[in-house]
Design an enzyme around this catalytic site. Structure first.
Site, mmCIF file in Angstrom:
data_model
loop_
_atom_site.group_PDB
_atom_site.id
_atom_site.type_symbol
_atom_site.label_atom_id
_atom_site.label_comp_id
_atom_site.label_asym_id
_atom_site.label_seq_id
_atom_site.Cartn_x
_atom_site.Cartn_y
_atom_site.Cartn_z
ATOM 1 N N SER A 85 0.941 -1.245 -0.025
ATOM 2 C CA SER A 85 -0.047 0.116 0.047
ATOM 3 C C SER A 85 0.689 1.204 -0.167
ATOM 4 O O SER A 85 0.470 2.337 -0.386
ATOM 5 C CB SER A 85 -1.004 0.030 1.172
ATOM 6 N N ASP A 112 -2.083 8.441 8.193
ATOM 7 C CA ASP A 112 -3.217 7.591 8.778
ATOM 8 C C ASP A 112 -2.639 6.849 9.826
ATOM 9 O O ASP A 112 -3.442 5.801 10.186
ATOM 10 C CB ASP A 112 -4.022 6.907 7.817
ATOM 11 N N HIS A 163 0.778 4.976 7.088
ATOM 12 C CA HIS A 163 1.215 5.551 5.668
ATOM 13 C C HIS A 163 1.611 7.018 6.067
ATOM 14 O O HIS A 163 1.060 7.645 6.827
ATOM 15 C CB HIS A 163 0.242 5.495 4.515
#
Length: 421
Positions: free
Chosen positions: A86, A386, A389
């Site tokens: 991600s 968040d 990340h």
């Protein structure tokens, strides 16, 4: 954990994973069926390296790809291909997951794209900033493309939650495997399909040689999955040789397909990650360093990175016509955390901008984008977006450190400028 939403559905090719995986082992009559054997042999070799590192870290700290001269295929890259999780995903997770979770909702994407777009960030991610630096348009997520025109400038194969190793590895360790099946090996099979699509326009060898390949970062989720399921750090440490072997096998495969420039990042200091700080919070102050980061997760990551650097140095020596570049994401991120003001960040680098509250604003049950979340006034001042990340601004600083120095060996753009003069 990166890409933390549970997979509830996938595209049709996931359902036929066994047949697709088998089909992907041949491409243009080149057999890659020895990948498992190669990975096993590499794992055995890496295990020796890993054990030696535990016993003599100082000796290996100087053993890195930075000692190898730049011998790549040139700097006028026509395409960029990326693999990972991600941190690098720009839409693949959102394309295939039936319930992609909070990443599909505001405030993700708010500061640059003004809408959620599949990036686990408020704006751009590292691969976007690298593309900008090379003058290449933002990449198409592989699962969003259909024709060769969609991949004219390359492709992004990264998927949120991806691991370096496949599901079978974790099943054998009795771990829950509800995370994405799109591991690094699977992403490699996607690359072959894209190159096959593009080969009518350009000879395969020329295409591979004129492209920049970013492999990772990858491997963090291999450790995250186990740690978040309650496995001990001592057990997870034993995964390192296998994870590095998996990465090495993919880099080797790229080289055998004709790649001349491959950049492989190490993992981030997850002990400074607000999500980790929340999940493994303790009253034992001895477990924290002077910056407030947890020591043991960072020690695990540093060991992974040292083993990876040593393996990449070996690959560089084995393939003297190829530039195998190590990107030091760990050091780049630690620079932001140790001295946030130097790059224009605020004074709370361990607190996420968007989250569900708590001392680090990283609630593991109420993620960013899930009510009642809170968002900082100015994401530009935040290091963490968040809790798992980074922000657009942080990713820009990290990408600049990799492309211009000092966090890559060698910095790609610095070498490009030297070659052009």
């Amino acid at each position: 954990m990166r890409g933390y939403a549970v997979v509830r559905g996938t595209r049709e090719d996931v359902a036929s994973s066994s047949s697709s995986s088998q089909a992907a082992t041949t491409w243009r009559s080149r057999s890659t069926g020895g990948r498992s054997t190669m990975a096993a042999a590499t794992a055995s070799r890496v295990l020796v390296t890993c054990l030696f590192l535990v016993a003599a870290c100082a000796a290996l700290a100087s053993s890195s790809s930075s000692s190898e001269p730049w011998r790549g295929g040139g700097c006028n890259f026509t395409r960029l291909f990326s693999f990972g999780d991600s941190v690098t995903d720009n839409g693949n997770w959102m394309q295939y997951a039936h319930s992609p979770g909070a990443v599909a909702r505001p405030p993700y994407g708010e500061t640059f794209f003004r809408r959620p777009n599949g990036r686990f960030c408020d704006g751009r991610i590292i691969i976007d900033h690298i593309a900008d630096a090379l003058g290449i348009p933002f990449l198409t997520p592989y699962l969003a493309g259909n024709t060769s025109e969609d991949y004219a400038h390359g492709a992004n194969f990264a998927v949120g939650g991806a691991t370096a190793l496949g599901h079978d590895y974790f099943r054998k360790k009795n771990l829950d495997v509800r995370f994405t099946p799109y591991s690094l090996g699977w992403q490699m099979s996607w690359l072959k399909k894209v190159v096959d699509m593009l080969s009518s326009e350009q000879e395969t060898s020329e295409l591979m040689a004129s492209s920049l390949f970013l492999v990772g970062e990858i491997g963090g989720n291999d450790y995250n999955q186990a740690l978040f399921q309650g496995r001990s750090v001592d057990e997870v440490r034993t995964y390192i040789p296998d994870v590095v072997a998996g990465i090495s096998a993919s880099v080797t495969e790229l080289i055998e397909l004709g790649a001349r420039t491959v950049m492989v990042p190490g993992n981030f200091p997850v002990g400074c990650n607000p999500g980790y700080l929340t999940r493994f919070q303790t009253n034992d102050t001895a477990q924290y360093d002077a910056m407030g980061c947890l020591k043991w997760p960072n020690a695990l990551t540093e060991l992974h990175n040292r083993v990876l650097k040593a393996e990449l140095a070996k690959l560089g020596r084995r393939h003297p016509g190829v530039a195998v570049v190590y990107a030091d994401y760990f050091a780049a991120a630690m620079d932001l955390i140790a001295d946030p003001g130097k790059h224009g960040f605020g004074g709370e680098p361990l607190v996420s901008c968007c989250g569900g509250g708590g001392p680090y604003n990283a609630n593991l049950t109420t993620h960013c984008g899930m009510k009642p979340f809170t968002t900082c006034r100015n994401p530009y001042k935040a290091v963490s977006w968040d809790g798992f990340h980074f922000t657009d601004h942080a990713y820009k600083v990290i990408a600049d450190g990799v492309m211009r120095g000092p966090y890559a060996a060698p910095p790609v753009l610095t070498r490009c400028k030297k070659r052009r003069t």
